[in-house]
Design an enzyme around this catalytic site. Sequence first.
Site, short mmCIF file in Angstrom:
data_model
loop_
_atom_site.label_atom_id
_atom_site.label_comp_id
_atom_site.label_asym_id
_atom_site.label_seq_id
_atom_site.Cartn_x
_atom_site.Cartn_y
_atom_site.Cartn_z
N LYS A 1 0.85 -1.20 0.00
CA LYS A 1 0.00 0.00 0.00
C LYS A 1 0.88 1.25 0.00
O LYS A 1 1.90 1.29 0.69
CB LYS A 1 -0.91 -0.02 1.22
CG LYS A 1 -1.97 1.08 1.25
CD LYS A 1 -2.89 0.92 2.46
CE LYS A 1 -4.00 1.97 2.47
NZ LYS A 1 -4.90 1.83 3.65
N SER B 1 -9.84 1.79 2.51
CA SER B 1 -8.94 2.55 1.67
C SER B 1 -7.89 1.73 0.94
O SER B 1 -7.27 2.23 -0.02
CB SER B 1 -8.23 3.63 2.51
OG SER B 1 -7.40 3.02 3.47
N SER C 1 -10.03 -0.57 6.75
CA SER C 1 -9.43 -0.45 5.42
C SER C 1 -8.72 -1.68 4.88
O SER C 1 -8.33 -1.68 3.72
CB SER C 1 -8.47 0.73 5.38
OG SER C 1 -9.19 1.91 5.17
N1 GLN Z 1 -13.21 4.19 5.83
C1 GLN Z 1 -12.69 4.63 7.10
C2 GLN Z 1 -12.29 6.07 7.00
O1 GLN Z 1 -12.54 6.64 6.02
C3 GLN Z 1 -11.55 3.75 7.51
C4 GLN Z 1 -10.31 4.02 6.75
C5 GLN Z 1 -9.14 3.19 7.18
O2 GLN Z 1 -9.28 2.15 7.84
N2 GLN Z 1 -7.96 3.66 6.83
O3 GLN Z 1 -11.75 6.64 7.90
#
Ligand code: GLN
Length: 484
Positions: free
Chosen positions: A90, A165, A189
Site C-alpha cells: 500500500k 482505503s 481499510s
Molecule cells: N473508511 C474509514 C475512514 O474513512 C476507515 C479508513 C481506514 O481504515 N484507513 O476513515
Amino acid sequence: MSLGKQPEAFGGGSLPSSACEIAKLVRNGELKAEEVTEASLANISSRDSEINGFNTVLVEQAMEESRNLDNLIAKGGYGGRLAGVPIAIKDNICMRGIPTTCSSHILQNWKPPYEASVITQLKQEGAIIVGKTNMDEFAMGSSTETSFFGSTKNPWDTKRVPGGSSGGSAAAVAAGMVPLALGSDTGGSIRQPASLCGVVGIKPTYGLVSRYGLVAFASSLDQIGPFAASVEDAELLLGVLAFHDAKDSTSLPGTMYSLEKSPSETSALKVGIIKNFLPNADESCRNAVINAGEFLSGLGAKVEETEIPELDYGIAAYYIIAPAEASSNLARFDGVRYGLRADGKDVEEMNVTTRTEGFGREVKRRIMLGTYALSAGYYDAYYLKAQKIRTLVQEAFNKAYESYDVLLSPTSPSVAFPLGAKVADPLSMYLSDLYTIPTNLAGHPAISIPYGTGEDNMPVGLQILGPALSESVLIQVAKLLEKR
Ligand code: GLN
C-alpha cells in the site's frame, strides 16, 4: 449459497497460485523467483490498465532482487519464509527512494529517505516487492475513490468500487496480479476491501505489527496487515509481520504473542453472532453470518446470537477520534518538509496555498472536523465524549469475550457498490465501516474471509472477531469456514 465466479488466481495456470507453495518451491530451488516475478509483472501489465490498482510498478528492482535471491539459493543460502513471493505494498508504507504518495497530490513526488520496518522484514524473508498500490488519499475513505490518481476498479466488476482505503492492494490480489499484499486498517481499510474483492484480509491486534514507516492517519487506530487469496497465505504473511520493533513505541514485546498458540477444540468453541449488526445488512451479508453460524454449530461449536448495543456507537466515536488524530498528524505537510510546495508571498500564504492545492476534499473535511473537535470549548463535548465511548466499546467487547471465543458479523453491510454511488454522500460512505470500526477502537484483531456471493454474484465477506492476540484462534475458525 451460490459460489459465483471465482477471483482469478495468481500464476495463470503454469505456476502455483499459493504463496506457501511458491515459497517452498523457490526455497528448495525447484522454482526460480525470477520466473514468478516475471509472471506477476506480466499480469500487472496486462490487467492493471483496467484495474488501476498500482501507483508504481518496480519492474527493474523486482527483477534484480529475484535474480539475487535465485543466486543465493543456488549457492545453498536460505531463501526466507516468503522466498520469491511477489507482494504489493500500500502506498502509505515507506520504501527508501521509491515514491510513497498516499495517493495524494501533496506527496506525489516524495521519496522517503528511510524504509518501514515491515519492508526490511519482508526483504529479509525473501519477498519480492513488485509495486506500490493505490488507496484513498491518506487512507481516508471506503472506496479508493478519493485517490488523486483516480479510483481503482473492482476486478469482479470494473463498474464497481473495490472498497477502501486499501482498494489497490485488495484488487491486486483479487485480479491475480500478486499472491500477497500489505494494507493498513484504521477503521476497516483492510477488511472492507477484502470483503468487496472476495479475498482474505486481517487486521492484527494493535501493536502486533510495527507502524514504523507507515504514514500516520490516526495513530491510536492504525495497523498494517495482510491480504491474500487464502487463509493459509494470510497466516504465512502475518507470521512474518509479527515481530517486536524497538523503533515503534507501541510495538508489543515479542514474548506477548505467538501465532502458534495451540488452538482450541472446535467442539469447545463458543461463538457469538453480533445480533444488533444484522438488521442493517443486506440479505446476502446477513445470510452469510447465519450460514457460518449453522456450519460451526454442525461441527459441535456452541453458537448463539448476542446483543452488544455499545458497538453501534463506535462509528460516531471513530469519526471524532480519527479526524482529531489526523488533523494533528497531517499538520506536518506544510510545503517545507515533504512533497509539494505552492508559493506564496510569505510563509503563511505558502502553507495555505500548498495545503489548499495539495489535499483533496475528503482530507480537508477530516482536518476541519478534527480541528473543530479538539478546539477549546468543544473538546469536552466531542473529543472527551468520544474517548469515553471508546472505553465503553472496549469494555463491551471484553465482557462479550468472557462468554465467547470469537464473534461473527458481516464485514460490510453490502457487496461492492457502483463507482460514484456514494461520492456525494459522505455519511453513507462512512456507514460502510459500521461493523469494522469497533475492532479498531478496542485494539483487537479481526479477519474477513470471502463467504459466498450476493447481488449480481459479487463476493460477500464474513468477519470473525476476537480479543487481543487471538489471531491463532481467528485463523483456525477461518480455515474451518474456508474449507466449506
Ligand atoms: N473508511 C474509514 C475512514 O474513512 C476507515 C479508513 C481506514 O481504515 N484507513 O476513515
